[in-house]
Write a protein that holds these residues in place. Structure first.
Motif, PDB file in Angstrom:
ATOM      1  N   GLY A   1       0.788  -1.222   0.000  1.00 27.08           N
ATOM      2  CA  GLY A   1       0.000   0.000   0.000  1.00 27.08           C
ATOM      3  C   GLY A   1       0.816   1.266   0.000  1.00 27.08           C
ATOM      4  N   ALA A   2       2.141   1.159  -0.094  1.00 30.76           N
ATOM      5  CA  ALA A   2       2.999   2.343  -0.047  1.00 30.76           C
ATOM      6  C   ALA A   2       3.125   2.976  -1.428  1.00 30.76           C
ATOM      7  CB  ALA A   2       4.381   1.971   0.481  1.00 30.76           C
ATOM      8  N   HIS A   3       3.676   4.177  -1.445  1.00 33.70           N
ATOM      9  CA  HIS A   3       4.027   4.879  -2.676  1.00 33.70           C
ATOM     10  C   HIS A   3       5.505   5.233  -2.582  1.00 33.70           C
ATOM     11  CE1 HIS A   3       3.527   8.584  -5.520  1.00 33.70           C
ATOM     12  NE2 HIS A   3       4.049   7.546  -6.135  1.00 33.70           N
ATOM     13  N   VAL A   4       6.289   4.753  -3.560  1.00 32.49           N
ATOM     14  CA  VAL A   4       7.733   4.950  -3.529  1.00 32.49           C
ATOM     15  C   VAL A   4       8.154   5.644  -4.822  1.00 32.49           C
ATOM     16  CG1 VAL A   4       9.988   3.830  -3.352  1.00 32.49           C
ATOM     17  CG2 VAL A   4       8.012   2.853  -2.158  1.00 32.49           C
ATOM     18  N   THR A   5       9.002   6.645  -4.691  1.00 33.67           N
ATOM     19  CA  THR A   5       9.589   7.277  -5.874  1.00 33.67           C
ATOM     20  C   THR A   5      11.103   7.296  -5.744  1.00 33.67           C
ATOM     21  OG1 THR A   5       9.419   9.507  -4.939  1.00 33.67           O
ATOM     22  CG2 THR A   5       7.591   8.750  -6.313  1.00 33.67           C
ATOM     23  N   TYR A   6      11.767   7.117  -6.866  1.00 38.47           N
ATOM     24  CA  TYR A   6      13.212   7.292  -6.971  1.00 38.47           C
ATOM     25  C   TYR A   6      13.431   8.347  -8.049  1.00 38.47           C
ATOM     26  CZ  TYR A   6      13.236   2.810  -4.532  1.00 38.47           C
ATOM     27  OH  TYR A   6      13.023   1.800  -3.635  1.00 38.47           O
ATOM     28  N   GLU A   7      14.122   9.439  -7.677  1.00 41.08           N
ATOM     29  CA  GLU A   7      14.265  10.518  -8.648  1.00 41.08           C
ATOM     30  C   GLU A   7      15.612  11.196  -8.491  1.00 41.08           C
ATOM     31  OE1 GLU A   7      11.289  13.604  -7.981  1.00 41.08           O
ATOM     32  OE2 GLU A   7      10.984  12.818  -5.960  1.00 41.08           O
ATOM     33  N   GLY A   8      15.973  11.849  -9.541  1.00 34.53           N
ATOM     34  CA  GLY A   8      17.253  12.539  -9.579  1.00 34.53           C
ATOM     35  C   GLY A   8      17.728  12.639 -11.018  1.00 34.53           C
ATOM     36  N   TYR A   9      19.059  12.647 -11.193  1.00 32.25           N
ATOM     37  CA  TYR A   9      19.628  12.861 -12.525  1.00 32.25           C
ATOM     38  C   TYR A   9      20.738  11.849 -12.776  1.00 32.25           C
ATOM     39  CZ  TYR A   9      17.172  17.312 -12.123  1.00 32.25           C
ATOM     40  OH  TYR A   9      16.209  18.279 -11.953  1.00 32.25           O
ATOM     41  N   LEU A  10      20.834  11.438 -14.060  1.00 28.40           N
ATOM     42  CA  LEU A  10      21.913  10.565 -14.510  1.00 28.40           C
ATOM     43  C   LEU A  10      22.799  11.345 -15.460  1.00 28.40           C
ATOM     44  CD1 LEU A  10      19.783   7.425 -15.518  1.00 28.40           C
ATOM     45  CD2 LEU A  10      20.659   8.001 -13.243  1.00 28.40           C
ATOM     46  N   GLU A  11      24.105  11.276 -15.256  1.00 28.28           N
ATOM     47  CA  GLU A  11      25.053  11.911 -16.167  1.00 28.28           C
ATOM     48  C   GLU A  11      25.919  10.821 -16.794  1.00 28.28           C
ATOM     49  OE1 GLU A  11      29.040  14.515 -15.677  1.00 28.28           O
ATOM     50  OE2 GLU A  11      27.268  15.395 -14.695  1.00 28.28           O
TER      51      GLU A  11
ATOM     52  N   GLY B   1      28.274  14.002 -20.214  1.00 29.79           N
ATOM     53  CA  GLY B   1      28.286  15.222 -19.435  1.00 29.79           C
ATOM     54  C   GLY B   1      26.950  15.908 -19.292  1.00 29.79           C
ATOM     55  N   GLN B   2      25.917  15.426 -19.979  1.00 29.45           N
ATOM     56  CA  GLN B   2      24.598  16.038 -19.882  1.00 29.45           C
ATOM     57  C   GLN B   2      23.731  15.251 -18.912  1.00 29.45           C
ATOM     58  OE1 GLN B   2      22.754  16.669 -23.689  1.00 29.45           O
ATOM     59  NE2 GLN B   2      24.341  18.090 -24.388  1.00 29.45           N
ATOM     60  N   LYS B   3      23.019  15.979 -18.059  1.00 33.96           N
ATOM     61  CA  LYS B   3      22.168  15.338 -17.063  1.00 33.96           C
ATOM     62  C   LYS B   3      20.813  14.985 -17.668  1.00 33.96           C
ATOM     63  CE  LYS B   3      24.163  17.966 -13.198  1.00 33.96           C
ATOM     64  NZ  LYS B   3      23.850  18.950 -12.129  1.00 33.96           N
ATOM     65  N   VAL B   4      20.351  13.795 -17.325  1.00 33.20           N
ATOM     66  CA  VAL B   4      19.033  13.318 -17.747  1.00 33.20           C
ATOM     67  C   VAL B   4      18.217  13.060 -16.494  1.00 33.20           C
ATOM     68  CG1 VAL B   4      17.786  11.408 -18.824  1.00 33.20           C
ATOM     69  CG2 VAL B   4      19.829  12.324 -19.919  1.00 33.20           C
ATOM     70  N   LYS B   5      17.016  13.627 -16.431  1.00 33.57           N
ATOM     71  CA  LYS B   5      16.180  13.475 -15.242  1.00 33.57           C
ATOM     72  C   LYS B   5      15.487  12.110 -15.247  1.00 33.57           C
ATOM     73  CE  LYS B   5      12.630  15.792 -12.477  1.00 33.57           C
ATOM     74  NZ  LYS B   5      11.684  16.933 -12.415  1.00 33.57           N
ATOM     75  N   LEU B   6      15.575  11.424 -14.128  1.00 32.45           N
ATOM     76  CA  LEU B   6      14.967  10.104 -13.955  1.00 32.45           C
ATOM     77  C   LEU B   6      13.924  10.159 -12.860  1.00 32.45           C
ATOM     78  CD1 LEU B   6      14.944   6.904 -14.265  1.00 32.45           C
ATOM     79  CD2 LEU B   6      16.677   6.898 -12.437  1.00 32.45           C
ATOM     80  N   LEU B   7      12.774   9.514 -13.107  1.00 32.93           N
ATOM     81  CA  LEU B   7      11.757   9.308 -12.077  1.00 32.93           C
ATOM     82  C   LEU B   7      11.197   7.899 -12.222  1.00 32.93           C
ATOM     83  CD1 LEU B   7       9.757  10.110  -9.823  1.00 32.93           C
ATOM     84  CD2 LEU B   7       8.263  11.045 -11.611  1.00 32.93           C
ATOM     85  N   ILE B   8      11.300   7.124 -11.168  1.00 34.40           N
ATOM     86  CA  ILE B   8      10.647   5.817 -11.084  1.00 34.40           C
ATOM     87  C   ILE B   8       9.514   5.949 -10.086  1.00 34.40           C
ATOM     88  CG2 ILE B   8      10.929   3.372 -10.524  1.00 34.40           C
ATOM     89  CD1 ILE B   8      13.934   3.712 -11.054  1.00 34.40           C
ATOM     90  N   ASP B   9       8.299   5.652 -10.531  1.00 36.09           N
ATOM     91  CA  ASP B   9       7.105   5.755  -9.693  1.00 36.09           C
ATOM     92  C   ASP B   9       6.614   4.339  -9.422  1.00 36.09           C
ATOM     93  OD1 ASP B   9       4.356   6.146  -8.817  1.00 36.09           O
ATOM     94  OD2 ASP B   9       4.597   8.211  -9.488  1.00 36.09           O
TER      95      ASP B   9
END
Length: 982
Positions: free
Chosen positions: A294-304, A353-361
């Motif tokens: 029943g939880a809600h988990v997110t993993y977010e940030g940036y990958l370079e 060298g470029q950051k890519v935004k990641l979100l796992i829901d």
């Protein structure tokens, strides 16, 4: 005189040491051995080619002083070639010429190139394309059954890479769940697991296939291991701070934990006694005490990224999961039950060298759940496009090159090497009703009786697991309180003209007599017992699996089945459901621990023999039953598969798949690539196995109130579409967890879902003369029933990655609907033919994409010009009545042919020539149908019959109609040639 190859190698080495000149190769029988003049540090020192057939060449490579003596598990004994071939050399190469193919071995490097009879290159190993690295089995993989010799602990890891063939499409590798068809440029891990079947064979549209003789874990595509994110990228949290991603955990009560995540690797679960060994990816690293359900988990940030590359990601998931890259949804919502997670893949081009935004829901829906995101090591696009195989452990590098003008011809070569498929019993091609699970003999009999009462066609009913007493898994004995008279149950099934299949696992509880008998001979695996692993039944029982690699164990396993189930009940069990044959000792464990749980084996380490368990297990039942009852066709359904398994009359189903639209779509490519891997009989749990809670609740609401809410409406449509899909694959079987899957439990008789499912069931039985003829062709012509479009329309590059259309035999192109509420779909009509809509008879030109109508009750099915389609009578079981009158649809537009095959349906008399064929040809220019002279005879054969010949042409749009008689030209046939002018 045959001289063993190791002496030839020794002689070559002696000549070299004495400074004497000699040929650069030796020839012995059909073997040609070449010493590599200048091998690199990991290159082979010796390369040996074996001529198997005019279009089949075996290549072996070793860095040892002699080639290993070994017995293949997948290759059947091959006769010496009955044709002549030449061997010669020039300054560069040793050349083998069979008249159909030429193989050249570079004397300096050992690289092999293959050419056709006209000198055109088909395939070539790339520079450095054969590499071998010494390998020692890690101690933790050996486990407690450590009877391995020092020799068995050592072998070779090898890498095989070919130069890129531009414009190539690659298929096969078995059954995988990532909804991928053309594997060119893609990655696949080859290991066995529930829903995943790995086969070491790949076939190209460029006229060849590669079969490698290795049973270990392998990788296709990128040979590198998938990496945690922190080993592939520089990470930043959601605020842009370098070092980690941000994980946010909110439980069902609103309590939130936020923490730094250096990777997202929560994909395995070790039992308590094994935790001391720890494991990368263990769910024990999730926040301590946090309740996932029943939880809600997110993993977010940036990958370079460190370098420019097209990065290949692998998402492993249970519960509800979505992935976003720079705000774009790259993985739409996927769901899978927690005890059997799934994986999907996606690619992201990234610049250094470029950051890519990641979100796992992530929405976990169990107390234990899984989520992991890994990425393949970056490699150049040139490398990614090359056909590359990596094998973890083998005795040497060993592969077979199979040439063929068509994909069918390549698969013929594959079955020449690995064994012919059997003709399935006719009833196995009808409809099967299954459930997880029928709990009593009354359930079985009453369900089959209800089919007969409703006049719904069915042949086979399945008894799934747990018919034994709860603490007697492996006893193979019915629990008396629920099955008081098994013989009477079997007799009742047969009296209702049904067949009975039963589930038998290679799993045993230690308190059973069968476990103890196997264990006394050293034929039980012990790691799960040592680690006190308990299963999910009742309080949980310790258990383990038997060692099917031991010949004596296989014979004992069958004898126990025979004594408790087969001969005991007078051969009344018609087929065997061989579940968990990966083997699946425990779900959701790291690969090294799976190896420890499954061995070591009688042949060697589980590391070396990791993927072949289902093959040797099938051997046990097939040969066991044929010895006990030689003239009753064996039929096995197994949850795993491997190269060569077709020779044991074995079919595979796609395991415990989820009940989602994306899972339905994934079964299409899973089945197509399984069949393209040379294994002809495949099926699935129609409707999916494991069910989302929303569907369960919707059914419960309906049972109380009769209300069809939105979820139940979707459920019924999903079941309808999946059953429509199932009509056009080799095995037509419904199965799943609650809600129940009998058609009257899906929807009431007046409902469109009920009507549609029953209509396709009736169609399947009308098609039985056609389908059974395909089954005959599988055996006699190495045919494939479920055919990716590349098999029949190679050369039209638009077909190479069509994932949701296929030919079911030569005359039907099935185009299922796998999107909710879709009432039309796009269909590509291959360019080489004109096409007819099966149900309307409307004609279309090929080479175009059309929008086809797809009401809930029907899916688009198209027929190519030149097709002949025989339909038999309405039936409720497969041999209810002979096909005294066949409706023979002739689809004009080009010449065509079809061969009707018939035999005695359930025995092996066809192996003795007791069968009949009727060739039929259509001449377009003369507009004549020729029904040729019948060849062969068998007991019960119809000597006289009628053909109702129905012409379909662009000017005569006659659709197929199974509800009403269609008037055609009636032709009497007594076995002699008849010519019909239309």
């Amino acid at each position: 005189m045959h001289i063993h190859h190791k002496y030839l190698i020794a002689a070559l080495m002696l000549l070299s040491s004495m400074g004497l000149s000699a040929a650069s190769f030796t020839r012995s029988g059909n073997f040609v051995t070449v010493e590599v003049a200048h091998p690199g540090p990991n290159d082979p020192q010796w390369v040996r080619l074996q001529v198997i057939g005019k279009k089949i060449i075996r290549v072996e490579a070793t860095r040892e002083k002699a080639f290993p003596e070994k017995q293949s598990l997948i290759i059947v004994k091959q006769p010496q070639p009955a044709f002549s071939y030449s061997v010669s050399e020039d300054s560069r190469d040793v050349k083998i010429n069979t008249s159909a193919v030429v193989a050249k071995v570079d004397k300096q490097t050992g690289l092999v190139r293959f050419y056709d009879e006209n000198g055109k290159q088909i395939l070539a190993e790339d520079t450095g394309g054969k590499q071998l690295f010494p390998y020692t089995v890690p101690e933790r993989e050996i486990g407690v059954d450590s009877h391995l010799t020092d020799v068995q602990k050592h072998g070779w890891t090898w890498l095989l890479r070919f130069a890129d063939n531009k414009g190539e499409a690659l298929y096969g590798l078995g059954q995988h769940q990532a909804n991928e068809l053309n594997m060119k440029g893609l990655n696949e891990e080859l290991y066995q697991y529930n829903t995943k079947v790995s086969v070491p064979f790949v076939v190209s549209n460029k006229g060849y296939g590669i079969l490698w003789d290795s049973y270990s874990y392998c990788r296709f595509g990128n040979p590198g291991e998938n990496l945690p994110l922190n080993r592939a990228f520089r990470l930043y949290d959601k605020n842009g701070v370098a070092g980690n991603l941000t994980g946010t955990y909110t439980d069902r009560d609103g309590k939130t934990i936020t923490r730094a995540e250096d990777s997202i690797c929560y994909e395995v679960s070790l039992p308590a006694l094994a935790l001391k060994r720890n494991s990368d990816g263990d769910v024990s690293h999730l926040p301590a005490g946090f309740k996932l359900n029943g939880a809600h988990v997110t993993y977010e940030g940036y990958l370079e990224a460190p370098v420019d590359n097209n990065y290949h990601f692998n998402l492993y998931y249970a519960g509800y999961t979505k992935v976003y890259i720079d705000g774009k949804e790259v993985v739409p919502e996927h769901w899978r039950q927690a005890w059997n997670p799934n994986a999907c893949r996606f690619n992201v081009p990234m610049r250094a060298g470029q950051k890519v935004k990641l979100l796992i829901d992530w929405l976990p829906d169990g107390d234990v759940s899984y989520c992991a995101l890994r990425v393949a090591p970056p490699r150049s696009e040139q490398r990614q496009q090359q056909l590359t195989v990596w094998s973890e452990m083998a005795k040497d590098l060993d592969y077979y090159f199979i040439a063929g003008n068509t994909v069918d011809e390549v698969i013929h070569g594959y079955r020449t090497l690995t064994g012919k498929a059997q003709v399935l019993p006719k009833w196995a091609l009808g409809f099967w009703q299954s459930r997880e699970r029928y709990k009593t003999s009354g359930d079985i009999e009453q369900t089959l009786a209800e089919f007969r009462r409703r006049h719904i066609p069915v042949d086979n009913i399945v008894q799934d697991w747990n018919y034994w007493a709860d603490d007697q898994w492996g006893s193979h004995q019915f629990e008396a309180s629920r099955y008081p008279n098994p013989q009477a149950m079997l007799d009742s099934v047969h009296q209702m003209h049904g067949r009975f299949m039963i589930s038998v696992w290679p799993k045993f509880y230690p308190n059973t007599k069968n476990y103890q008998e196997l264990d006394a001979k050293g034929w039980m695996y012990h790691q799960s017992i040592a680690d006190s692993i308990r299963d999910w039944v009742g309080p949980g029982y310790m258990n383990s699996f038997y060692d099917a690699y031991a010949e004596g164990a296989r014979k004992m396993f069958w004898r126990q089945m025979d004594e408790n189930l087969y001969t005991k009940y007078h051969h009344g069990i018609d087929a065997w459901w061989m579940d968990a044959s990966e083997p699946n000792v425990r779900d959701c464990t790291p690969m090294w621990y799976r190896k420890a749980l499954s061995g070591s084996t009688a042949l060697g380490s589980t590391t070396e023999y990791f993927n072949a368990y289902s093959l040797v297990n099938a051997d046990a039942i097939y040969n066991g039953q044929r010895e006990v009852n030689p003239n009753q066709r064996v039929f096995l359904l197994t949850r795993s598969g491997f190269a060569g398994e077709q020779r044991f009359s074995t079919a595979t189903w796609s395991g415990d798949i989820g009940t989602r639209w994306e899972d339905m779509r994934a079964q299409m490519t899973a089945g197509l690539n399984y069949n393209l891997a040379g294994l002809p009989f495949w099926g699935m749990d129609q409707g999916g196995f494991s069910v989302e809670n929303r569907y369960v609740k919707a059914q419960q609401l309906y049972d109380k109130t009769g209300e069809e809410n939105a979820d139940l409406k979707e459920w019924r449509e999903l079941q309808t579409r999946w059953n429509e899909f199932g009509c056009f694959i080799p095995l037509y079987r419904t199965h799943g967890q609650w809600p129940l899957r009998e058609v009257w439990n899906i929807a009431p008789e007046s409902h469109p879902a009920y009507k549609a499912i029953v209509w396709y069931d009736r169609l399947r039985y009308r098609l039985m003369p056609y389908i059974y003829s395909l089954a005959g062709a599988v055996h006699f012509s190495d045919y494939t029933m479920m055919r990716a479009l590349v098999m029949d329309f190679n050369g039209d590059d638009k077909v190479y990655n069509v994932k949701d259309q296929w030919m079911f035999g030569p005359s039907l192109m099935a185009c299922p609907v796998a999107k909710y509420q879709a009432r039309s779909r796009e269909v590509y009509l291959p360019a080489q033919r004109g096409w007819y809509d099966l149900l309307s008879g409307k004609h279309y030109d090929g080479g175009q994409t059309i929008t086809a109508d797809a009401p809930l009750e029907r899916i688009p099915v198209f027929v190519p010009e030149g097709s002949l389609l025989p339909l038999g009578p309405e039936m409720e079981w497969s041999d209810e009545k002979p096909a005294e009158t066949i409706d023979l649809y002739v689809f004009a537009g080009r010449d065509g042919s079809f061969t009707l095959y018939e035999d005695e349906n359930t025995n092996y008399n066809y192996e003795k020539g007791r069968y009949a064929t009727i060739p039929m040809t259509w001449n377009e220019r003369q507009h004549t149908l020729t029904i040729g002279a019948r060849k062969g005879t068998f007991n019960g054969m119809l000597k006289n019959r009628k053909f109702n010949v129905i012409l379909v042409s662009p000017t005569h749009a006659q659709g197929l109609d199974i509800d009403h008689a269609v008037k055609g030209k009636l032709v009497k046939y007594n076995g002699s040639r008849v010519v019909v002018k239309l």
